[in-house]
Motif scaffolding. Structure first.
Motif, PDB file in Angstrom:
ATOM      1  N   VAL A   1      47.080 -30.306 -75.349  1.00 34.15           N
ATOM      2  CA  VAL A   1      46.243 -29.587 -74.383  1.00 34.15           C
ATOM      3  C   VAL A   1      46.015 -30.447 -73.143  1.00 34.15           C
ATOM      4  O   VAL A   1      45.377 -31.506 -73.221  1.00 34.15           O
ATOM      5  CB  VAL A   1      44.882 -29.201 -74.993  1.00 34.15           C
ATOM      6  N   GLY A   2      46.529 -30.023 -72.016  1.00 32.40           N
ATOM      7  CA  GLY A   2      46.226 -30.710 -70.767  1.00 32.40           C
ATOM      8  C   GLY A   2      44.778 -30.456 -70.392  1.00 32.40           C
ATOM      9  O   GLY A   2      44.370 -29.295 -70.239  1.00 32.40           O
ATOM     10  N   ASN A   3      44.001 -31.525 -70.232  1.00 33.60           N
ATOM     11  CA  ASN A   3      42.568 -31.366 -69.996  1.00 33.60           C
ATOM     12  C   ASN A   3      42.272 -30.504 -68.771  1.00 33.60           C
ATOM     13  O   ASN A   3      41.307 -29.736 -68.755  1.00 33.60           O
ATOM     14  CB  ASN A   3      41.919 -32.733 -69.834  1.00 33.60           C
ATOM     15  N   LEU A   4      43.104 -30.591 -67.755  1.00 30.48           N
ATOM     16  CA  LEU A   4      42.901 -29.831 -66.529  1.00 30.48           C
ATOM     17  C   LEU A   4      43.173 -28.342 -66.697  1.00 30.48           C
ATOM     18  O   LEU A   4      42.933 -27.563 -65.757  1.00 30.48           O
ATOM     19  CB  LEU A   4      43.791 -30.375 -65.415  1.00 30.48           C
ATOM     20  N   THR A   5      43.625 -27.930 -67.885  1.00 32.56           N
ATOM     21  CA  THR A   5      43.913 -26.511 -68.116  1.00 32.56           C
ATOM     22  C   THR A   5      42.995 -25.859 -69.146  1.00 32.56           C
ATOM     23  O   THR A   5      42.956 -24.640 -69.252  1.00 32.56           O
ATOM     24  CB  THR A   5      45.369 -26.314 -68.586  1.00 32.56           C
ATOM     25  N   GLY A   6      42.253 -26.644 -69.914  1.00 30.26           N
ATOM     26  CA  GLY A   6      41.450 -26.085 -70.999  1.00 30.26           C
ATOM     27  C   GLY A   6      40.200 -25.348 -70.534  1.00 30.26           C
ATOM     28  O   GLY A   6      39.498 -25.810 -69.638  1.00 30.26           O
ATOM     29  N   ILE A   7      39.932 -24.202 -71.146  1.00 30.75           N
ATOM     30  CA  ILE A   7      38.700 -23.442 -70.906  1.00 30.75           C
ATOM     31  C   ILE A   7      38.176 -22.938 -72.250  1.00 30.75           C
ATOM     32  O   ILE A   7      38.951 -22.409 -73.061  1.00 30.75           O
ATOM     33  CB  ILE A   7      38.923 -22.227 -69.982  1.00 30.75           C
ATOM     34  N   TYR A   8      36.867 -23.103 -72.492  1.00 29.60           N
ATOM     35  CA  TYR A   8      36.297 -22.528 -73.716  1.00 29.60           C
ATOM     36  C   TYR A   8      35.048 -21.712 -73.391  1.00 29.60           C
ATOM     37  O   TYR A   8      34.414 -21.876 -72.356  1.00 29.60           O
ATOM     38  CB  TYR A   8      36.019 -23.598 -74.773  1.00 29.60           C
ATOM     39  N   ASP A   9      34.712 -20.819 -74.315  1.00 32.22           N
ATOM     40  CA  ASP A   9      33.617 -19.857 -74.170  1.00 32.22           C
ATOM     41  C   ASP A   9      32.378 -20.399 -74.870  1.00 32.22           C
ATOM     42  O   ASP A   9      32.375 -20.558 -76.095  1.00 32.22           O
ATOM     43  CB  ASP A   9      34.057 -18.520 -74.769  1.00 32.22           C
ATOM     44  N   THR A  10      31.316 -20.663 -74.115  1.00 28.09           N
ATOM     45  CA  THR A  10      30.095 -21.196 -74.723  1.00 28.09           C
ATOM     46  C   THR A  10      29.380 -20.159 -75.580  1.00 28.09           C
ATOM     47  O   THR A  10      28.583 -20.526 -76.451  1.00 28.09           O
ATOM     48  CB  THR A  10      29.121 -21.705 -73.652  1.00 28.09           C
ATOM     49  N   GLN A  11      29.660 -18.872 -75.369  1.00 32.06           N
ATOM     50  CA  GLN A  11      29.060 -17.857 -76.226  1.00 32.06           C
ATOM     51  C   GLN A  11      29.611 -17.931 -77.647  1.00 32.06           C
ATOM     52  O   GLN A  11      28.961 -17.461 -78.584  1.00 32.06           O
ATOM     53  CB  GLN A  11      29.297 -16.465 -75.639  1.00 32.06           C
ATOM     54  N   PHE A  12      30.769 -18.534 -77.802  1.00 36.17           N
ATOM     55  CA  PHE A  12      31.383 -18.698 -79.123  1.00 36.17           C
ATOM     56  C   PHE A  12      31.124 -20.093 -79.688  1.00 36.17           C
ATOM     57  O   PHE A  12      30.727 -20.234 -80.847  1.00 36.17           O
ATOM     58  CB  PHE A  12      32.888 -18.455 -79.031  1.00 36.17           C
ATOM     59  N   PHE A  13      31.302 -21.132 -78.875  1.00 37.18           N
ATOM     60  CA  PHE A  13      31.213 -22.509 -79.362  1.00 37.18           C
ATOM     61  C   PHE A  13      29.880 -23.182 -79.069  1.00 37.18           C
ATOM     62  O   PHE A  13      29.568 -24.215 -79.672  1.00 37.18           O
ATOM     63  CB  PHE A  13      32.310 -23.371 -78.706  1.00 37.18           C
TER      64      PHE A  13
END
Length: 257
Positions: free
Chosen positions: A151-163
């Protein structure tokens, strides 16, 4: 397409690059974002440059650490201040393509995915294309990530409603890998946006430029994050080296071929 994106950007002596990094965010076709830049006690003109740009764009928020503590601490402070549903990462020398956020958020929402990442292209310090694109497995499994950070750090996105907000380790390097390992422990498989949406800048003075230091940091992930003893961590490193030397090069493509 909806939801505020909080962009997490640590900075340290980035006066040569930070303005271009910010401009790449301001050029996004997706406009519902905030960019939180936390400076790790830069000794150059980084803070002045950011403050000048931030004075003209209220979506950019700038903070400074009281003492130099590393990118992990800077990222964690930015995470704590983030107001967005989506957490995205962009270091102070990297760039996003204009459609990055729009394509990725649409991809996530249309498939109900709590986490995604994408391919990225490599550039040199001057911003010149190196004709190299770093790709990843279409569906990334936890065991694959365990042995190599695809996972390239500059590309990662996560959803705080889930995590929720995932804590960032204070160690100097490889905190991003720990975040993605935490993500994949929960969802087991991550889907990749199968196109390049960003530019990763390869710098000669970066920590990752030293292969020996990189091995040491990876070893520390097995010791500190996973909690393995020295012997098990050494075995894991053998697996890491195999994937790094034999498997991962298959995902690096020359663009001029």
């Amino acid at each position: 397409m909806q939801g505020l994106v909080s962009i997490i950007t640590p900075s340290f002596n980035s006066e040569k690059f930070i303005a271009d990094t910010i401009r790449s965010v301001q050029s996004q076709t997706y406009v519902d974002w905030e960019m939180i830049i936390v400076d790790d006690c830069s000794s150059d003109a980084t803070s002045q440059i950011v403050q000048q740009i931030a004075s003209t764009d209220t979506r950019i928020k700038f903070y400074q650490l009281q003492k130099n503590a590393g990118a992990g601490v800077a990222r964690q402070q930015a995470i704590e201040m983030a107001q967005g549903r989506w957490i995205a990462f962009l270091d102070s020398d990297d760039l996003w393509k204009p459609e990055k956020l729009q394509k990725q958020i649409e991809f996530m929402q249309s498939r109900n995915l709590p986490f995604t990442f994408s391919f990225y292209d490599c550039i040199d310090e001057a911003g010149k294309a190196l004709n190299k694109q770093v790709r990843a497995p279409q569906k990334l499994k936890y065991y694959q990530l365990f042995f190599c950070n695809f996972v390239g750090n500059l590309t990662g996105i996560y959803d705080t409603q889930f995590f929720g907000k995932i804590p960032i380790s204070s160690i100097r390097k490889r905190q991003d890998w720990m975040v993605w390992l935490t993500v994949l422990k929960k969802i087991r498989t991550a889907q990749t946006v199968a196109e390049s949406l960003a530019f990763y800048r390869i710098r000669q003075d970066s920590i990752s430029a030293s292969k020996i230091k990189l091995l040491e940091h990876n070893f520390n992930v097995y010791r500190q994050f996973h909690g393995y003893n020295v012997f098990v961590s050494m075995l894991c490193m053998l697996g890491f080296l195999f994937v790094q030397l034999i498997i991962k090069p298959r995902y690096i493509k020359k663009l001029n071929e």
